[in-house]
Design a protein around this motif. Sequence first.
Motif, mmCIF file in Angstrom:
data_model
loop_
_atom_site.group_PDB
_atom_site.id
_atom_site.type_symbol
_atom_site.label_atom_id
_atom_site.label_comp_id
_atom_site.label_asym_id
_atom_site.label_seq_id
_atom_site.Cartn_x
_atom_site.Cartn_y
_atom_site.Cartn_z
ATOM 1 N N PRO A 138 0.829 -1.216 0.000
ATOM 2 C CA PRO A 138 0.000 0.000 0.000
ATOM 3 C C PRO A 138 0.864 1.266 0.000
ATOM 4 O O PRO A 138 1.715 1.446 0.873
ATOM 5 C CB PRO A 138 -0.810 -0.106 1.302
ATOM 6 C CG PRO A 138 -0.567 -1.494 1.835
ATOM 7 C CD PRO A 138 0.764 -1.910 1.300
ATOM 8 N N ALA A 139 0.642 2.135 -0.951
ATOM 9 C CA ALA A 139 1.352 3.417 -0.957
ATOM 10 C C ALA A 139 0.975 4.239 0.268
ATOM 11 O O ALA A 139 1.735 5.107 0.702
ATOM 12 C CB ALA A 139 1.016 4.191 -2.227
ATOM 13 N N TRP A 140 -0.192 3.956 0.846
ATOM 14 C CA TRP A 140 -0.648 4.685 2.035
ATOM 15 C C TRP A 140 0.317 4.531 3.211
ATOM 16 O O TRP A 140 0.315 5.334 4.131
ATOM 17 C CB TRP A 140 -2.026 4.191 2.455
ATOM 18 C CG TRP A 140 -3.042 4.175 1.365
ATOM 19 C CD1 TRP A 140 -3.308 5.163 0.459
ATOM 20 C CD2 TRP A 140 -3.932 3.097 1.045
ATOM 21 N NE1 TRP A 140 -4.306 4.778 -0.392
ATOM 22 C CE2 TRP A 140 -4.718 3.514 -0.059
ATOM 23 C CE3 TRP A 140 -4.166 1.830 1.580
ATOM 24 C CZ2 TRP A 140 -5.697 2.711 -0.631
ATOM 25 C CZ3 TRP A 140 -5.143 1.026 1.026
ATOM 26 C CH2 TRP A 140 -5.897 1.469 -0.079
ATOM 27 N N PHE A 141 1.139 3.488 3.200
ATOM 28 C CA PHE A 141 2.054 3.258 4.312
ATOM 29 C C PHE A 141 3.184 4.287 4.343
ATOM 30 O O PHE A 141 3.815 4.500 5.382
ATOM 31 C CB PHE A 141 2.646 1.846 4.228
ATOM 32 C CG PHE A 141 3.457 1.464 5.431
ATOM 33 C CD1 PHE A 141 2.849 1.207 6.639
ATOM 34 C CD2 PHE A 141 4.833 1.400 5.355
ATOM 35 C CE1 PHE A 141 3.596 0.874 7.766
ATOM 36 C CE2 PHE A 141 5.597 1.069 6.465
ATOM 37 C CZ PHE A 141 4.972 0.805 7.675
ATOM 38 N N SER A 142 3.447 4.922 3.224
ATOM 39 C CA SER A 142 4.578 5.848 3.135
ATOM 40 C C SER A 142 4.172 7.249 3.576
ATOM 41 O O SER A 142 3.585 8.019 2.802
ATOM 42 C CB SER A 142 5.135 5.898 1.714
ATOM 43 O OG SER A 142 6.141 6.876 1.615
ATOM 44 N N ARG A 143 4.525 7.610 4.808
ATOM 45 C CA ARG A 143 4.318 8.984 5.260
ATOM 46 C C ARG A 143 5.219 9.936 4.466
ATOM 47 O O ARG A 143 4.869 11.100 4.246
ATOM 48 C CB ARG A 143 4.610 9.087 6.757
ATOM 49 C CG ARG A 143 3.551 8.424 7.633
ATOM 50 C CD ARG A 143 3.929 8.434 9.084
ATOM 51 N NE ARG A 143 5.080 7.579 9.341
ATOM 52 C CZ ARG A 143 5.578 7.340 10.547
ATOM 53 N NH1 ARG A 143 5.044 7.928 11.610
ATOM 54 N NH2 ARG A 143 6.624 6.539 10.713
ATOM 55 N N THR A 144 6.377 9.432 4.043
ATOM 56 C CA THR A 144 7.294 10.258 3.258
ATOM 57 C C THR A 144 6.644 10.728 1.971
ATOM 58 O O THR A 144 6.663 11.920 1.645
ATOM 59 C CB THR A 144 8.572 9.472 2.943
ATOM 60 O OG1 THR A 144 9.273 9.205 4.157
ATOM 61 C CG2 THR A 144 9.481 10.246 2.004
ATOM 62 N N ALA A 145 6.069 9.797 1.217
ATOM 63 C CA ALA A 145 5.430 10.166 -0.052
ATOM 64 C C ALA A 145 4.274 11.128 0.180
ATOM 65 O O ALA A 145 4.085 12.086 -0.579
ATOM 66 C CB ALA A 145 4.956 8.927 -0.791
ATOM 67 N N PHE A 164 -0.484 -0.835 -4.548
ATOM 68 C CA PHE A 164 -1.740 -0.130 -4.798
ATOM 69 C C PHE A 164 -1.854 1.072 -3.864
ATOM 70 O O PHE A 164 -1.085 1.223 -2.917
ATOM 71 C CB PHE A 164 -2.946 -1.058 -4.619
ATOM 72 C CG PHE A 164 -3.040 -1.696 -3.249
ATOM 73 C CD1 PHE A 164 -3.778 -1.112 -2.228
ATOM 74 C CD2 PHE A 164 -2.397 -2.908 -2.987
ATOM 75 C CE1 PHE A 164 -3.861 -1.693 -0.979
ATOM 76 C CE2 PHE A 164 -2.484 -3.500 -1.733
ATOM 77 C CZ PHE A 164 -3.214 -2.882 -0.723
ATOM 78 N N GLY A 165 -2.820 1.931 -4.165
ATOM 79 C CA GLY A 165 -3.062 3.087 -3.311
ATOM 80 C C GLY A 165 -2.474 4.380 -3.829
ATOM 81 O O GLY A 165 -2.547 5.403 -3.152
ATOM 82 N N GLY A 166 -1.894 4.379 -5.024
ATOM 83 C CA GLY A 166 -1.353 5.603 -5.600
ATOM 84 C C GLY A 166 -2.449 6.467 -6.208
ATOM 85 O O GLY A 166 -3.628 6.097 -6.229
ATOM 86 N N ASP A 167 -2.068 7.617 -6.723
ATOM 87 C CA ASP A 167 -3.021 8.475 -7.416
ATOM 88 C C ASP A 167 -3.520 7.799 -8.687
ATOM 89 O O ASP A 167 -4.665 8.017 -9.101
ATOM 90 C CB ASP A 167 -2.363 9.814 -7.759
ATOM 91 C CG ASP A 167 -1.946 10.570 -6.508
ATOM 92 O OD1 ASP A 167 -2.822 11.142 -5.857
ATOM 93 O OD2 ASP A 167 -0.741 10.567 -6.190
ATOM 94 N N ALA A 192 11.434 3.714 -7.185
ATOM 95 C CA ALA A 192 12.066 3.135 -5.998
ATOM 96 C C ALA A 192 10.991 2.372 -5.246
ATOM 97 O O ALA A 192 9.835 2.802 -5.199
ATOM 98 C CB ALA A 192 12.671 4.219 -5.100
ATOM 99 N N GLN A 193 11.354 1.246 -4.666
ATOM 100 C CA GLN A 193 10.382 0.445 -3.939
ATOM 101 C C GLN A 193 9.827 1.216 -2.747
ATOM 102 O O GLN A 193 10.413 2.199 -2.291
ATOM 103 C CB GLN A 193 11.014 -0.858 -3.481
ATOM 104 C CG GLN A 193 12.186 -0.686 -2.529
ATOM 105 C CD GLN A 193 12.861 -1.997 -2.204
ATOM 106 O OE1 GLN A 193 12.204 -3.010 -1.938
ATOM 107 N NE2 GLN A 193 14.188 -2.019 -2.218
ATOM 108 N N GLY A 194 8.696 0.766 -2.243
ATOM 109 C CA GLY A 194 8.114 1.361 -1.060
ATOM 110 C C GLY A 194 8.909 1.004 0.183
ATOM 111 O O GLY A 194 9.933 0.311 0.114
#
Length: 339
Positions: A138-145, A164-167, A192-194
Amino acid sequence: MDVTIGDDGDRRALAYPALVGRPEPGDTVLLNTTALAMGLGTGGYAMVVAVPDRLPPDPTGPGHLVKARYSPLQATVLGVDEQDSPHHALLADADSLTGMPVIIADLHSALPPILAGLLGDRPGTRVVYVMPDGGALPAWFSRTAARLREADALAATITVGQAFGGDLEAVTLHTGLLAARLVLGAEVAIVAQGPGNLGTGTRWGFSGVGAGEAVNAVSVLSGRPVASLRVSEGDERGRHHGVSHHSLTAYGRVALARAEVPVPELGGPFGERVAAQAAALGDRHDLVPVGVTGLQDVLTAAEQDWCVRMSTMGRSLDEDLAYFLTAAAAGRHTATLLA
């Protein structure tokens, strides 16, 4: 959120409302505690699997692209490349990035310093992050992004493969890159990987091997691959000190297409060591010396302006400056490629 787990007391937990609904105080939740039991530094949360007494509504679409396929939490999303997408006609026969630079890195922690180096020399560049499925799904896990989006350092995130979870969502890295260029108007993409790099201490058993495959994907799509080295002066493990074996394997063995490899001019004996190790890639790639003067100040300012902590494997900017300068050098070099 905080949860109470029997005799174990209070623990941190993470719920993705789009998958499991939104837990409320007092709810009973079903948890996966694998990460807690393993003591993982990245992702050391209990994961909410369900709120049994209040299940989320059934998905109604649009989209028929299933990610995390055949797992209990598989999710249906609208793929930018699928037939129901408004962008399907644009991507149906798309075959070229028209020379767009794509910066490729091993670790998720390279994302902020790459952006700092790029935007420090070329403010306003439209950058899209393309996240494959080597780390967190899940892209949602990345507070950085998320924070980089809030700071307008990133224009968007595209999740590809099982991520999943991107724009935008895409089936493959190839269509994700094409969507970055043709749908979102990216001037530069970063692959780059999550969060959650996986390594085994073997030559081939690490998730960053996908960096080499990314070089190939960019090349076949007529993009301009820029291979960011993973360099560390603070890592005590010999295989990662200097130029990591991850970079030497991914770019030296897996990448079959030619890339530009920015080599930071770090100075001193350590800088000489990095240059000598990078020279092993010279037969396959174009090595580009990049000065790092002023980049430490750029990185420090980015931390403050973007509210993003520079951190890799638990080491801060001061504790492993060479790592961050190397990633920033890849961004600085890429700024010179743009008209």
